[in-house]
Design a protein around this motif. Structure first.
Motif, mmCIF file in Angstrom:
data_model
loop_
_atom_site.group_PDB
_atom_site.id
_atom_site.type_symbol
_atom_site.label_atom_id
_atom_site.label_comp_id
_atom_site.label_asym_id
_atom_site.label_seq_id
_atom_site.Cartn_x
_atom_site.Cartn_y
_atom_site.Cartn_z
ATOM 1 N N VAL A 138 1.326 -0.147 -16.992
ATOM 2 C CA VAL A 138 2.635 -0.415 -16.397
ATOM 3 C C VAL A 138 2.642 -1.880 -16.002
ATOM 4 N N LYS A 139 3.517 -2.654 -16.613
ATOM 5 C CA LYS A 139 3.595 -4.089 -16.346
ATOM 6 C C LYS A 139 4.750 -4.393 -15.406
ATOM 7 N N THR A 140 4.668 -5.534 -14.763
ATOM 8 C CA THR A 140 5.721 -5.939 -13.847
ATOM 9 C C THR A 140 7.041 -6.124 -14.585
ATOM 10 N N ASN A 141 8.114 -5.825 -13.891
ATOM 11 C CA ASN A 141 9.454 -6.094 -14.402
ATOM 12 C C ASN A 141 10.375 -6.316 -13.208
ATOM 13 N N SER A 142 11.640 -6.595 -13.476
ATOM 14 C CA SER A 142 12.568 -6.919 -12.383
ATOM 15 C C SER A 142 12.867 -5.717 -11.497
ATOM 16 N N THR A 143 12.555 -4.499 -11.969
ATOM 17 C CA THR A 143 12.807 -3.293 -11.175
ATOM 18 C C THR A 143 11.614 -2.922 -10.311
ATOM 19 N N ASN A 144 10.420 -2.786 -10.905
ATOM 20 C CA ASN A 144 9.260 -2.319 -10.132
ATOM 21 C C ASN A 144 8.623 -3.411 -9.280
ATOM 22 N N LYS A 145 8.862 -4.664 -9.626
ATOM 23 C CA LYS A 145 8.421 -5.817 -8.849
ATOM 24 C C LYS A 145 6.915 -5.846 -8.552
ATOM 25 N N LEU A 146 6.078 -5.360 -9.491
ATOM 26 C CA LEU A 146 4.632 -5.457 -9.288
ATOM 27 C C LEU A 146 4.255 -6.927 -9.197
ATOM 28 N N SER A 147 3.564 -7.291 -8.127
ATOM 29 C CA SER A 147 3.200 -8.685 -7.907
ATOM 30 C C SER A 147 1.853 -8.752 -7.189
ATOM 31 N N GLU A 148 0.814 -9.090 -7.930
ATOM 32 C CA GLU A 148 -0.546 -9.154 -7.398
ATOM 33 C C GLU A 148 -0.912 -7.852 -6.675
ATOM 34 N N PRO A 149 -0.870 -6.712 -7.403
ATOM 35 C CA PRO A 149 -1.174 -5.425 -6.762
ATOM 36 C C PRO A 149 -2.621 -5.345 -6.297
ATOM 37 N N VAL A 150 -2.811 -4.857 -5.076
ATOM 38 C CA VAL A 150 -4.151 -4.788 -4.487
ATOM 39 C C VAL A 150 -4.539 -3.388 -4.034
ATOM 40 N N GLY A 151 -3.619 -2.427 -4.086
ATOM 41 C CA GLY A 151 -3.939 -1.082 -3.649
ATOM 42 C C GLY A 151 -3.129 -0.058 -4.414
ATOM 43 N N VAL A 152 -3.735 1.112 -4.665
ATOM 44 C CA VAL A 152 -3.025 2.210 -5.310
ATOM 45 C C VAL A 152 -3.505 3.519 -4.695
ATOM 46 N N ALA A 153 -2.558 4.405 -4.417
ATOM 47 C CA ALA A 153 -2.856 5.728 -3.866
ATOM 48 C C ALA A 153 -1.850 6.704 -4.454
ATOM 49 N N MET A 154 -2.097 7.988 -4.253
ATOM 50 C CA MET A 154 -1.219 9.017 -4.802
ATOM 51 C C MET A 154 -0.848 10.011 -3.718
ATOM 52 N N SER A 155 0.404 10.427 -3.742
ATOM 53 C CA SER A 155 0.889 11.463 -2.850
ATOM 54 C C SER A 155 1.797 12.364 -3.674
ATOM 55 N N GLY A 156 1.390 13.630 -3.845
ATOM 56 C CA GLY A 156 2.152 14.514 -4.730
ATOM 57 C C GLY A 156 2.100 13.971 -6.143
ATOM 58 N N ASN A 157 3.261 13.740 -6.742
ATOM 59 C CA ASN A 157 3.337 13.179 -8.094
ATOM 60 C C ASN A 157 3.708 11.706 -8.085
ATOM 61 N N ASN A 158 3.549 11.063 -6.938
ATOM 62 C CA ASN A 158 3.948 9.670 -6.806
ATOM 63 C C ASN A 158 2.740 8.759 -6.627
ATOM 64 N N LEU A 159 2.799 7.611 -7.279
ATOM 65 C CA LEU A 159 1.823 6.547 -7.063
ATOM 66 C C LEU A 159 2.445 5.531 -6.120
ATOM 67 N N TRP A 160 1.662 5.062 -5.187
ATOM 68 C CA TRP A 160 2.103 4.039 -4.250
ATOM 69 C C TRP A 160 1.253 2.802 -4.504
ATOM 70 N N VAL A 161 1.899 1.683 -4.756
ATOM 71 C CA VAL A 161 1.199 0.451 -5.108
ATOM 72 C C VAL A 161 1.520 -0.626 -4.068
ATOM 73 N N LEU A 162 0.468 -1.193 -3.471
ATOM 74 C CA LEU A 162 0.634 -2.293 -2.524
ATOM 75 C C LEU A 162 0.601 -3.601 -3.290
ATOM 76 N N ASN A 163 1.614 -4.439 -3.087
ATOM 77 C CA ASN A 163 1.729 -5.715 -3.783
ATOM 78 C C ASN A 163 1.532 -6.864 -2.802
ATOM 79 N N TYR A 164 0.436 -7.588 -2.975
ATOM 80 C CA TYR A 164 0.147 -8.718 -2.100
ATOM 81 C C TYR A 164 1.130 -9.862 -2.332
ATOM 82 N N GLY A 165 1.505 -10.075 -3.591
ATOM 83 C CA GLY A 165 2.323 -11.222 -3.966
ATOM 84 C C GLY A 165 3.712 -11.264 -3.362
ATOM 85 N N ASN A 166 4.278 -10.107 -3.027
ATOM 86 C CA ASN A 166 5.634 -10.091 -2.468
ATOM 87 C C ASN A 166 5.767 -9.179 -1.248
ATOM 88 N N SER A 167 4.650 -8.642 -0.763
ATOM 89 C CA SER A 167 4.636 -7.764 0.423
ATOM 90 C C SER A 167 5.499 -6.521 0.251
#
Length: 184
Positions: free
Chosen positions: A128-157
């Motif tokens: 999964v690459k960054t795009n204007s919708t998901n706004k992945l920016s220097e991701p530093v953390g990933v976790a899962m809850s149910g069927n969802n992934l939660w990604v922490l992005n250092y680059g844009n908080s």
């Protein structure tokens, strides 16, 4: 000296010893010496290179290496399973690993992306690459809850919410007004 006596005792499992060794490698010192001289186990090295992150799903221990590779180790006996690197994985400075036992996700800080692969076979699934919708920016953390992934992005908080099944965008969560990036 007490630490070495305890490490040499039967008080720790193979996996616990491996986690201790990886931690020592990450911190330098004797762990680095043991790895550098290929003394980590009788069959040779674990292909661990300056580890950045470690995660276990109970079946495997996953180690993110500074050379853009992932080492898989059997959690029950500590045996080396495989090294994943290069294409199609395209790991790039992996700061976080998460596995639900079926799939593994890694954050790729330098390329603003997530990589997903099969936990049992190591087969590449998607990136999964960054795009204007998901706004992945220097991701530093990933976790899962149910069927969802939660990604922490250092680059844009921003925290990005993605579908674990498709990698599709489900939402972003911005910091409270007044908070800024740069908590160093």
């Amino acid at each position: 000296m007490k630490l070495f006596k305890k490490l040499n005792s039967k008080a720790f499992s193979h996996v616990e010893m491996l986690v201790i060794l990886i931690t020592l490698i990450a911190l330098g010192g004797i762990g680095y010496y043991v790895y550098k001289h290929n003394l980590s186990h009788a069959g040779g090295g674990y292909d661990i290179s300056r580890p950045l992150s470690i995660y276990s799903d109970g079946a495997s221990v996953w180690v993110a290496n500074n050379n853009n590779s992932i080492t898989q180790i059997n959690a029950s006996n500590g045996a080396f399973v495989r090294l994943l690197s290069g294409k199609p994985y395209n790991f790039s400075t992996v700061y976080s690993i998460y596995s639900n036992g079926t799939n593994v996700w890694t954050t790729n800080f330098a390329s603003n992306s997530l990589t997903e692969f099969n936990a049992k076979s190591g087969a590449f699934k998607t990136q999964v690459k960054t795009n204007s919708t998901n706004k992945l920016s220097e991701p530093v953390g990933v976790a899962m809850s149910g069927n969802n992934l939660w990604v922490l992005n250092y680059g844009n908080s921003i925290t990005t919410k993605l579908s674990s099944a498709t990698g599709g965008y489900l939402g972003i969560f911005k910091p409270i007004t007044g908070f800024t990036k740069g908590y160093r």
